[in-house]
Design a protein around this motif. Structure first.
Motif, PDB file in Angstrom:
ATOM      1  N   LEU A 168       0.799  -1.223   0.000  1.00 65.54           N
ATOM      2  CA  LEU A 168       0.000   0.000   0.000  1.00 65.54           C
ATOM      3  C   LEU A 168       0.835   1.277   0.000  1.00 65.54           C
ATOM      4  O   LEU A 168       0.415   2.288  -0.574  1.00 65.54           O
ATOM      5  CB  LEU A 168      -0.967  -0.008   1.185  1.00 65.54           C
ATOM      6  CG  LEU A 168      -2.079  -1.068   1.096  1.00 65.54           C
ATOM      7  CD1 LEU A 168      -3.025  -0.955   2.273  1.00 65.54           C
ATOM      8  CD2 LEU A 168      -2.847  -0.961  -0.221  1.00 65.54           C
ATOM      9  N   GLU A 169       1.990   1.259   0.617  1.00 64.38           N
ATOM     10  CA  GLU A 169       2.828   2.453   0.558  1.00 64.38           C
ATOM     11  C   GLU A 169       3.263   2.728  -0.883  1.00 64.38           C
ATOM     12  O   GLU A 169       3.200   3.866  -1.366  1.00 64.38           O
ATOM     13  CB  GLU A 169       4.054   2.295   1.461  1.00 64.38           C
ATOM     14  CG  GLU A 169       3.708   2.341   2.951  1.00 64.38           C
ATOM     15  CD  GLU A 169       4.957   2.318   3.822  1.00 64.38           C
ATOM     16  OE1 GLU A 169       6.078   2.319   3.266  1.00 64.38           O
ATOM     17  OE2 GLU A 169       4.808   2.294   5.062  1.00 64.38           O
ATOM     18  N   GLN A 170       3.695   1.672  -1.563  1.00 64.50           N
ATOM     19  CA  GLN A 170       4.085   1.818  -2.959  1.00 64.50           C
ATOM     20  C   GLN A 170       2.893   2.191  -3.830  1.00 64.50           C
ATOM     21  O   GLN A 170       3.018   2.990  -4.770  1.00 64.50           O
ATOM     22  CB  GLN A 170       4.712   0.527  -3.477  1.00 64.50           C
ATOM     23  CG  GLN A 170       5.983   0.104  -2.738  1.00 64.50           C
ATOM     24  CD  GLN A 170       5.718  -0.910  -1.638  1.00 64.50           C
ATOM     25  OE1 GLN A 170       4.819  -0.704  -0.806  1.00 64.50           O
ATOM     26  NE2 GLN A 170       6.481  -1.985  -1.633  1.00 64.50           N
ATOM     27  N   LEU A 171       1.721   1.622  -3.519  1.00 68.89           N
ATOM     28  CA  LEU A 171       0.524   1.946  -4.284  1.00 68.89           C
ATOM     29  C   LEU A 171       0.212   3.435  -4.185  1.00 68.89           C
ATOM     30  O   LEU A 171      -0.043   4.097  -5.197  1.00 68.89           O
ATOM     31  CB  LEU A 171      -0.667   1.125  -3.784  1.00 68.89           C
ATOM     32  CG  LEU A 171      -2.026   1.456  -4.399  1.00 68.89           C
ATOM     33  CD1 LEU A 171      -2.016   1.240  -5.907  1.00 68.89           C
ATOM     34  CD2 LEU A 171      -3.137   0.632  -3.747  1.00 68.89           C
ATOM     35  N   SER A 172       0.239   3.981  -2.978  1.00 72.11           N
ATOM     36  CA  SER A 172      -0.020   5.415  -2.799  1.00 72.11           C
ATOM     37  C   SER A 172       0.978   6.246  -3.596  1.00 72.11           C
ATOM     38  O   SER A 172       0.605   7.227  -4.272  1.00 72.11           O
ATOM     39  CB  SER A 172       0.055   5.794  -1.320  1.00 72.11           C
ATOM     40  OG  SER A 172      -1.019   5.236  -0.595  1.00 72.11           O
ATOM     41  N   GLU A 173       2.246   5.875  -3.525  1.00 73.80           N
ATOM     42  CA  GLU A 173       3.279   6.617  -4.255  1.00 73.80           C
ATOM     43  C   GLU A 173       3.019   6.627  -5.747  1.00 73.80           C
ATOM     44  O   GLU A 173       3.132   7.674  -6.400  1.00 73.80           O
ATOM     45  CB  GLU A 173       4.653   5.999  -3.975  1.00 73.80           C
ATOM     46  CG  GLU A 173       5.147   6.194  -2.550  1.00 73.80           C
ATOM     47  CD  GLU A 173       6.416   5.400  -2.275  1.00 73.80           C
ATOM     48  OE1 GLU A 173       6.896   4.715  -3.218  1.00 73.80           O
ATOM     49  OE2 GLU A 173       6.924   5.455  -1.133  1.00 73.80           O
ATOM     50  N   ARG A 174       2.660   5.476  -6.298  1.00 76.66           N
ATOM     51  CA  ARG A 174       2.446   5.389  -7.741  1.00 76.66           C
ATOM     52  C   ARG A 174       1.154   6.096  -8.166  1.00 76.66           C
ATOM     53  O   ARG A 174       1.089   6.691  -9.241  1.00 76.66           O
ATOM     54  CB  ARG A 174       2.423   3.926  -8.196  1.00 76.66           C
ATOM     55  CG  ARG A 174       3.680   3.123  -7.904  1.00 76.66           C
ATOM     56  CD  ARG A 174       4.949   3.888  -8.275  1.00 76.66           C
ATOM     57  NE  ARG A 174       4.996   4.192  -9.694  1.00 76.66           N
ATOM     58  CZ  ARG A 174       5.656   5.222 -10.209  1.00 76.66           C
ATOM     59  NH1 ARG A 174       6.287   6.082  -9.419  1.00 76.66           N
ATOM     60  NH2 ARG A 174       5.660   5.410 -11.512  1.00 76.66           N
ATOM     61  N   LEU A 175       0.134   6.029  -7.330  1.00 76.99           N
ATOM     62  CA  LEU A 175      -1.111   6.740  -7.640  1.00 76.99           C
ATOM     63  C   LEU A 175      -0.883   8.250  -7.684  1.00 76.99           C
ATOM     64  O   LEU A 175      -1.367   8.952  -8.579  1.00 76.99           O
ATOM     65  CB  LEU A 175      -2.180   6.404  -6.599  1.00 76.99           C
ATOM     66  CG  LEU A 175      -2.742   4.973  -6.632  1.00 76.99           C
ATOM     67  CD1 LEU A 175      -3.604   4.724  -5.399  1.00 76.99           C
ATOM     68  CD2 LEU A 175      -3.547   4.716  -7.903  1.00 76.99           C
ATOM     69  N   ALA A 177       2.034   9.750  -8.125  1.00 73.25           N
ATOM     70  CA  ALA A 177       2.923  10.043  -9.255  1.00 73.25           C
ATOM     71  C   ALA A 177       2.137  10.123 -10.564  1.00 73.25           C
ATOM     72  O   ALA A 177       2.507  10.868 -11.477  1.00 73.25           O
ATOM     73  CB  ALA A 177       4.008   8.970  -9.360  1.00 73.25           C
ATOM     74  N   GLY A 178       1.053   9.360 -10.641  1.00 80.19           N
ATOM     75  CA  GLY A 178       0.267   9.326 -11.868  1.00 80.19           C
ATOM     76  C   GLY A 178      -0.747  10.441 -12.011  1.00 80.19           C
ATOM     77  O   GLY A 178      -1.237  10.692 -13.111  1.00 80.19           O
ATOM     78  N   GLY A 179      -1.107  11.099 -10.901  1.00 76.89           N
ATOM     79  CA  GLY A 179      -2.050  12.205 -11.051  1.00 76.89           C
ATOM     80  C   GLY A 179      -3.090  12.348  -9.973  1.00 76.89           C
ATOM     81  O   GLY A 179      -3.692  13.411  -9.829  1.00 76.89           O
ATOM     82  N   TYR A 180      -3.337  11.318  -9.188  1.00 77.16           N
ATOM     83  CA  TYR A 180      -4.238  11.486  -8.052  1.00 77.16           C
ATOM     84  C   TYR A 180      -3.544  12.349  -6.992  1.00 77.16           C
ATOM     85  O   TYR A 180      -2.319  12.306  -6.849  1.00 77.16           O
ATOM     86  CB  TYR A 180      -4.586  10.136  -7.414  1.00 77.16           C
ATOM     87  CG  TYR A 180      -5.461   9.225  -8.233  1.00 77.16           C
ATOM     88  CD1 TYR A 180      -6.829   9.457  -8.351  1.00 77.16           C
ATOM     89  CD2 TYR A 180      -4.928   8.109  -8.870  1.00 77.16           C
ATOM     90  CE1 TYR A 180      -7.640   8.597  -9.097  1.00 77.16           C
ATOM     91  CE2 TYR A 180      -5.727   7.253  -9.614  1.00 77.16           C
ATOM     92  CZ  TYR A 180      -7.078   7.507  -9.724  1.00 77.16           C
ATOM     93  OH  TYR A 180      -7.872   6.662 -10.454  1.00 77.16           O
ATOM     94  N   THR A 181      -4.310  13.090  -6.247  1.00 78.27           N
ATOM     95  CA  THR A 181      -3.738  13.832  -5.127  1.00 78.27           C
ATOM     96  C   THR A 181      -3.775  12.973  -3.881  1.00 78.27           C
ATOM     97  O   THR A 181      -4.537  11.993  -3.794  1.00 78.27           O
ATOM     98  CB  THR A 181      -4.522  15.127  -4.870  1.00 78.27           C
ATOM     99  OG1 THR A 181      -5.885  14.787  -4.545  1.00 78.27           O
ATOM    100  CG2 THR A 181      -4.512  16.031  -6.098  1.00 78.27           C
ATOM    101  N   ALA A 182      -2.971  13.331  -2.884  1.00 78.98           N
ATOM    102  CA  ALA A 182      -2.913  12.554  -1.652  1.00 78.98           C
ATOM    103  C   ALA A 182      -4.257  12.532  -0.938  1.00 78.98           C
ATOM    104  O   ALA A 182      -4.564  11.578  -0.217  1.00 78.98           O
ATOM    105  CB  ALA A 182      -1.836  13.111  -0.733  1.00 78.98           C
ATOM    106  N   ASP A 183      -5.062  13.573  -1.128  1.00 77.28           N
ATOM    107  CA  ASP A 183      -6.360  13.628  -0.444  1.00 77.28           C
ATOM    108  C   ASP A 183      -7.511  13.106  -1.301  1.00 77.28           C
ATOM    109  O   ASP A 183      -8.679  13.249  -0.937  1.00 77.28           O
ATOM    110  CB  ASP A 183      -6.648  15.044   0.055  1.00 77.28           C
ATOM    111  CG  ASP A 183      -6.737  16.066  -1.074  1.00 77.28           C
ATOM    112  OD1 ASP A 183      -6.505  15.699  -2.245  1.00 77.28           O
ATOM    113  OD2 ASP A 183      -7.044  17.246  -0.786  1.00 77.28           O
ATOM    114  N   THR A 184      -7.198  12.456  -2.421  1.00 76.92           N
ATOM    115  CA  THR A 184      -8.248  11.816  -3.212  1.00 76.92           C
ATOM    116  C   THR A 184      -8.926  10.735  -2.373  1.00 76.92           C
ATOM    117  O   THR A 184      -8.249   9.932  -1.722  1.00 76.92           O
ATOM    118  CB  THR A 184      -7.659  11.171  -4.485  1.00 76.92           C
ATOM    119  OG1 THR A 184      -7.077  12.181  -5.296  1.00 76.92           O
ATOM    120  CG2 THR A 184      -8.739  10.439  -5.276  1.00 76.92           C
TER     121      THR A 184
END
Length: 252
Positions: A168-175, A177-184
């Motif tokens: 999940l940490e890597q998933l958040s990072e890649r999401l 990096a791709g364009g989602y914001t951290a607060d999505t």
């Protein structure tokens, strides 16, 4: 005859009526023991031979099928959810095709549908998202380079991520990096439709924290996107009185 059957997302009463009938008639059941609810095996008739494929290789599964065919027995290959998603059914079907062995496929309820029900969620809200991307993180099993999470995230569509609870940490990072914001908005749904189902709404940036806090380490999927909070959407035109359809004239 071999019947591939989708077991449903977990609750034993979510298997289709057709699938349940095949289970009741089967002489041999090979079930995916790592995820299929064992309560479904209660539908098996007395004397049915039952095999847990979690402890078997593809070749061992096929050998059981071949032996049953030689003895003119009915086999049910019971896969979790709907086996069209991460079910590894095509490799079995290809061998059966080569051998000229007859089979069919009964669909089931996928856990991504069960997860939506856990959250009373609609994946395709008007003017929010009309696309659902079903994917997984690369781990011990790779994914095609063109389907790397960040590339898919660039669409900012609704995303459902399977088989990635330990990343999940890597998933958040890649999401991000791709364009989602951290607060999505995001959600984690554990064992959708099972008796011990759990669902947690969080954000892209807090996926790992939320899983750790609630001791979720496996058997969960993640939902990413604004549909999770089901706000700021427009009503459907289908039921809009000002919208004409094949079945109804506009009245406003």
């Amino acid at each position: 005859m071999i019947h591939f059957v989708g077991a449903g997302s977990g609750a034993p009463d979510l298997i289709t009526l057709r699938g349940k009938t095949f289970l009741e008639q089967a002489d041999v059941i090979i079930y995916a023991g790592s995820l299929v609810n064992p309560q479904l095996l209660d539908y098996a008739k007395e004397g049915c031979q039952i095999y847990n494929s979690a402890k078997m290789t593809l070749e061992e599964v096929l050998d059981v099928m071949f032996a049953a065919e030689e003895e003119k027995k009915m086999t049910v290959r019971l896969h979790t959810g709907d086996p069209c998603l991460y079910g590894a059914i095509r490799e079995q079907m290809d061998v059966l095709d080569e051998k000229g062995i007859e089979y069919d496929y009964t669909p089931g309820v996928s856990s991504f549908c069960g997860a939506a029900s856990a959250l009373n969620l609609e994946y395709t809200l008007p003017d929010v998202s009309q696309t659902v991307i079903i994917t997984r993180m690369a781990g011990r099993t790779p994914v095609p380079e063109k389907e790397e999470i960040a590339k898919l995230a660039s669409h900012r569509a609704t995303m459902v991520v399977f088989l990635s609870t330990g990343l999940l940490e890597q998933l958040s990072e890649r999401l991000i990096a791709g364009g989602y914001t951290a607060d999505t908005p995001a959600a984690i749904v554990y064992k959708a439709t099972w008796e011990d189902e759990k669902a947690f709404v969080c954000t892209v940036g807090t996926l790992a924290e939320t899983a750790k806090k609630n001791n979720i380490t496996k058997t969960a999927l993640m939902i990413i996107g604004d549909v999770v909070t089901h706000s700021h959407y427009n009503r459907s035109e289908l039921y809009n009185p000002a919208f004409t359809t094949e079945f109804r004239e506009a009245t406003k």
